[in-house]
Structure formats: structure tokens, C-alpha cells
Scaffold this motif. Structure first.
Motif, short mmCIF file in Angstrom:
data_model
loop_
_atom_site.label_atom_id
_atom_site.label_comp_id
_atom_site.label_asym_id
_atom_site.label_seq_id
_atom_site.Cartn_x
_atom_site.Cartn_y
_atom_site.Cartn_z
N ARG A 1 -6.90 -3.14 8.94
CA ARG A 1 -5.76 -3.66 9.68
C ARG A 1 -6.10 -3.69 11.17
O ARG A 1 -7.10 -3.10 11.61
CB ARG A 1 -4.51 -2.80 9.46
CG ARG A 1 -4.58 -1.41 10.05
CD ARG A 1 -3.33 -0.61 9.71
NE ARG A 1 -3.34 0.71 10.36
CZ ARG A 1 -2.73 0.98 11.52
NH1 ARG A 1 -2.06 0.03 12.15
NH2 ARG A 1 -2.78 2.20 12.04
N GLN B 1 -1.74 6.96 -0.84
CA GLN B 1 -3.15 6.63 -1.00
C GLN B 1 -3.95 6.77 0.29
O GLN B 1 -5.17 6.74 0.26
CB GLN B 1 -3.30 5.20 -1.54
CG GLN B 1 -2.85 5.02 -2.97
CD GLN B 1 -3.11 3.60 -3.46
OE1 GLN B 1 -2.18 2.82 -3.61
NE2 GLN B 1 -4.36 3.28 -3.70
N MET B 2 -3.26 6.90 1.43
CA MET B 2 -3.94 6.94 2.72
C MET B 2 -4.86 8.14 2.84
O MET B 2 -4.48 9.26 2.49
CB MET B 2 -2.91 6.97 3.85
CG MET B 2 -2.08 5.70 3.97
SD MET B 2 -3.04 4.34 4.63
CE MET B 2 -1.73 3.14 4.89
N ASP B 3 -6.04 7.89 3.38
CA ASP B 3 -7.03 8.96 3.56
C ASP B 3 -7.51 8.92 5.01
O ASP B 3 -6.74 8.58 5.90
CB ASP B 3 -8.17 8.77 2.56
CG ASP B 3 -8.95 10.06 2.31
OD1 ASP B 3 -8.63 11.07 2.94
OD2 ASP B 3 -9.88 10.04 1.49
N MET C 1 -8.63 -0.02 3.47
CA MET C 1 -7.65 -1.01 3.95
C MET C 1 -7.94 -1.32 5.40
O MET C 1 -7.99 -0.42 6.24
CB MET C 1 -6.23 -0.45 3.80
CG MET C 1 -5.14 -1.40 4.28
SD MET C 1 -3.51 -0.60 4.39
CE MET C 1 -3.72 0.35 5.91
N PRO D 1 1.71 4.87 0.86
CA PRO D 1 1.20 5.84 1.84
C PRO D 1 0.51 7.04 1.21
O PRO D 1 -0.32 7.69 1.86
CB PRO D 1 2.46 6.25 2.61
CG PRO D 1 3.39 5.10 2.47
CD PRO D 1 3.13 4.54 1.10
N LEU E 1 -8.80 4.72 1.29
CA LEU E 1 -7.71 4.82 0.31
C LEU E 1 -8.20 5.56 -0.92
O LEU E 1 -9.35 5.39 -1.35
CB LEU E 1 -7.23 3.42 -0.11
CG LEU E 1 -6.63 2.52 0.96
CD1 LEU E 1 -6.26 1.17 0.35
CD2 LEU E 1 -5.40 3.17 1.59
N ALA F 1 -9.22 7.81 8.58
CA ALA F 1 -9.16 6.55 9.33
C ALA F 1 -10.42 6.37 10.16
O ALA F 1 -10.98 7.34 10.69
CB ALA F 1 -7.93 6.53 10.23
N ILE G 1 0.85 -1.19 0.00
CA ILE G 1 0.00 0.00 0.00
C ILE G 1 0.88 1.24 0.00
O ILE G 1 1.72 1.43 0.89
CB ILE G 1 -0.95 0.02 1.21
CG1 ILE G 1 -1.76 -1.27 1.28
CG2 ILE G 1 -1.85 1.23 1.16
CD1 ILE G 1 -2.60 -1.53 0.06
N HIS H 1 -8.65 2.26 6.93
CA HIS H 1 -8.15 3.49 6.34
C HIS H 1 -8.78 3.66 4.97
O HIS H 1 -8.70 2.74 4.13
CB HIS H 1 -6.63 3.45 6.18
CG HIS H 1 -5.89 3.38 7.48
ND1 HIS H 1 -5.46 4.50 8.15
CD2 HIS H 1 -5.52 2.33 8.24
CE1 HIS H 1 -4.84 4.15 9.26
NE2 HIS H 1 -4.87 2.83 9.34
#
Length: 346
Positions: A153, A105-107, A151, A103, A164, A109, A101, A162
Motif C-alpha cells: 500500500r 492477518q497483519m504482521d 500487502m 487486520p 500477512l 511492516a 484484508i 505488510h
């Protein structure tokens, strides 16, 4: 925590009822717009442009504007009947290693809370499966009018998700890197490594928002009718043009800030241009030092005496040579006089 979305996780044929709650919160200070002349609050009113009157929130709905300007009303009921399996379901589509993944792309949470007692068993099963596999789950879900990528986890004993960005929403870094071709040598990399080691690691719990704290001080001072604190003068450092000097200085300052001794910076040895320095006498050997000094004095005196004798001998030899040359010249003169014939008289 208040849930913002209710649905289920689709894990193959397993369905896990869950509630979606925000995992983060903002502590930033917000401001209101005011009229500078009298301090009055500036508000935005929602006005219908056809009737030119203010309307309440209960009278406001959604609408899609077509290319020709036509507004097509869309109701919540229309959205609830979207032909998508993810309308009320977080559908897991794959399990991948976490390092797959990007980072970028992280949006936002979220935490996924189990929706009641029946969800406890499948929820725990998914959590433990994620732990043992050392992987994350990739899922699709619909939220706030659009389908999203997520995503899943494990965070302690909970499952977090999270949001994405879709891969085509991440821009390529074209034109960002410098165009100038430069070369970094090993010594510069060694200093950069030393600086990284000196700065070391940090507990993220120790970090805090200093800007917000300073802003709170200003607000408190203004509320109490006091003068707000002034910002300290920034340190005026000289402009460092040499990268090596900048790295060395950074390492020293980082060590000093941590209370450590300044970093040892080794330089290349310089060529010797002067004579050898006289070594300092070792402590506890005064008699040896005195003997060496006396010997040195005697040697110097002997050298002076020899030099004086040589000088005297040279002078004597020079005098003898001068006398010999003078005598030879006189002898030649006398011989020349005797050899001259006398003139006969007529």
C-alpha cells in the motif's frame, strides 16, 4: 536505513528493483540475566554436543532434523536455488480493496525502497496506480527461510509492505464469546454511544509508552543510588453492579477529564404523591403578592366566621330538640297518671 533483503517487485512483465527495510523499531527496555549473588552476567554459550566445546558464529550453519533424528545440512547456496519464483522476487498476484484484508492477518511492516535510478519510473508508476485505484496489492515473497504473503500500500510517497499471515494461520474465535444469553436495551446503547462520543477521537501521535518512561525513572534512580519512585495508590472505586450506573458514571468522568460540564442524564418523572407546591412570586410584582396575601387572609377569616355561625346554629338546634323531647316526655307522664283508675273500697 539498512536493507535486510534485496530483490525486485514483479508487476506483470514489469520488474522493479527494490530494497526491503524495516518500517518499525522497538523502543522497549531490555534486561540482562545476572547472578543474584555477585551480579555477574549470565551468558549462553553455543557448544557442540559432540566435541563439547564452544564454537563461533562462523562455524554454525543450518540443518534439518529428520524424524529418526538424522541431521540433514542445508546451506545458504541450497536456499538460493529454491525452485520458487519468489525467492528473490515480490510477486504481485492480485489487487483488492483494503477492507478485504482482515487486520488479524497483519504482521511485520516494511518499506520498499527503489533500487537505484532505473527503478524510479516503474516504482512511481506502481505507486500512482495504487493511489488511483484505492486498492492494495497482494503479493508473495520469500524471507528468512519461508514463503510469505504480503500487502502493498502507499504511505506518503513510498510503498510499504505488510507481512500477512496465511489464512489458515488465523484461528477461528470459537469459545471466546460469552455463553450466557443477554439482552442489551436501547437506553444502554444510547449511554454507550454517549460515552464513545465523549471520549471522541485522538491523535495517535499524542500517545506514548508510560510503562517505559516509568521504567527509565527506576533505572535512573538506581544508577544514582537513590530510592526508586513509588507507585501511586490506585483509586479504590466501589464495585458497580449496575451497568447503567457504570455507563452514566463513565460519561460523567470522561466529560470532567476533558474539562466539560457533566453529562445530562435524564430520568423518568416520578408520580406526584403530595399536594401542589405554592408557586414562587415572580420578581418585580410585590404589590400583587401583597394583595393576594390580604385576599387569602380575608377569605380565611370569612371561612372561620361562617364555620363559627354554623357551629352555633347546630348547638341551638340541638338545645331546642333536647327541650322539645323533654317536654314531650313530661306530658306523656302526666297523661299516664290521669288515665290510671282509682281502686274502689270494699
Amino acid at each position: 536505513m539498512r536493507s535486510i533483503w534485496n530483490g525486485a517487485i514483479s508487476f506483470g512483465l514489469v520488474s522493479i528493483p527494490i530494497k526491503l527495510v524495516n518500517a518499525t523499531e522497538s523502543h522497549s527496555i531490555s534486561f540482562r540475566q545476572i547472578h543474584l549473588e555477585d551480579g555477574g552476567r549470565i551468558r549462553y554459550r553455543k557448544v557442540c554436543e559432540l566435541e563439547e566445546k564452544e564454537v563461533s558464529g562462523t562455524e554454525i550453519g543450518k540443518g534439518y532434523e529428520d524424524a529418526d533424528g538424522t541431521i540433514i545440512p542445508i546451506t545458504d547456496e541450497d536456499l538460493s536455488h529454491l525452485p520458487l519464483p519468489t525467492a528473490k522476487t515480490i510477486e504481485i498476484v492480485a489487487f483488492v480493496p483494503a477492507d478485504r484484508i482482515d487486520p488479524l492477518q497483519m504482521d511485520a511492516a516494511y518499506y520498499l525502497a527503489a533500487g537505484g535510478a532505473p527503478a524510479a519510473k516503474p516504482y512511481t508508476l506502481l505507486r500512482e496506480a495504487l493511489k488511483r485505484s484505492n486498492k492494495v496489492a497482494i503479493a508473495k515473497f520469500a524471507l528468512r527461510g519461508r514463503e510469505r504473503l504480503g500487502m502493498l500500500r502507499v504511505v506518503e510517497d513510498a510503498i510499504a509492505m505488510h507481512g500477512l499471515l496465511w489464512p489458515d494461520e488465523v484461528r477461528a474465535p470459537q469459545g471466546v464469546a460469552p455463553d450466557t444469553k443477554v439482552t442489551v436495551n436501547d437506553k444502554e446503547l444510547d449511554l454507550a454511544d454517549a460515552l464513545m462520543d465523549t471520549l471522541g477521537e485522538i491523535d495517535l501521535e499524542d500517545l506514548h509508552d508510560e510503562y517505559r518512561e516509568a521504567l527509565e525513572e527506576v533505572v535512573a534512580a538506581k544508577a544514582a543510588g537513590e530510592t526508586p519512585p513509588e507507585a501511586p495508590e490506585p483509586a479504590r472505586g466501589g464495585k458497580v453492579l449496575d451497568l447503567m450506573a457504570a455507563l452514566e458514571k463513565s460519561v460523567r468522568e470522561a466529560k470532567e477529564s476533558r474539562g466539560e460540564e457533566p453529562a445530562e442524564v435524564r430520568h423518568l418523572p416520578q408520580r406526584k404523591t403530595s399536594s401542589r407546591a405554592t408557586p414562587k412570586p415572580a420578581p418585580g410584582r410585590k404589590s400583587t403578592s401583597k394583595t393576594a396575601t390580604a385576599t387569602a387572609k380575608k377569605t380565611a377569616s370569612a371561612k372561620k366566621s361562617t364555620a363559627a355561625k354554623k357551629t352555633a346554629a347546630k348547638k341551638t338546634t340541638a338545645k331546642k330538640a333536647t327541650s322539645a323531647s323533654t317536654a314531650a316526655a313530661a306530658k306523656k307522664k302526666t297523661t299516664a297518671k290521669k288515665a290510671t283508675p282509682r281502686k274502689r273500697s270494699a
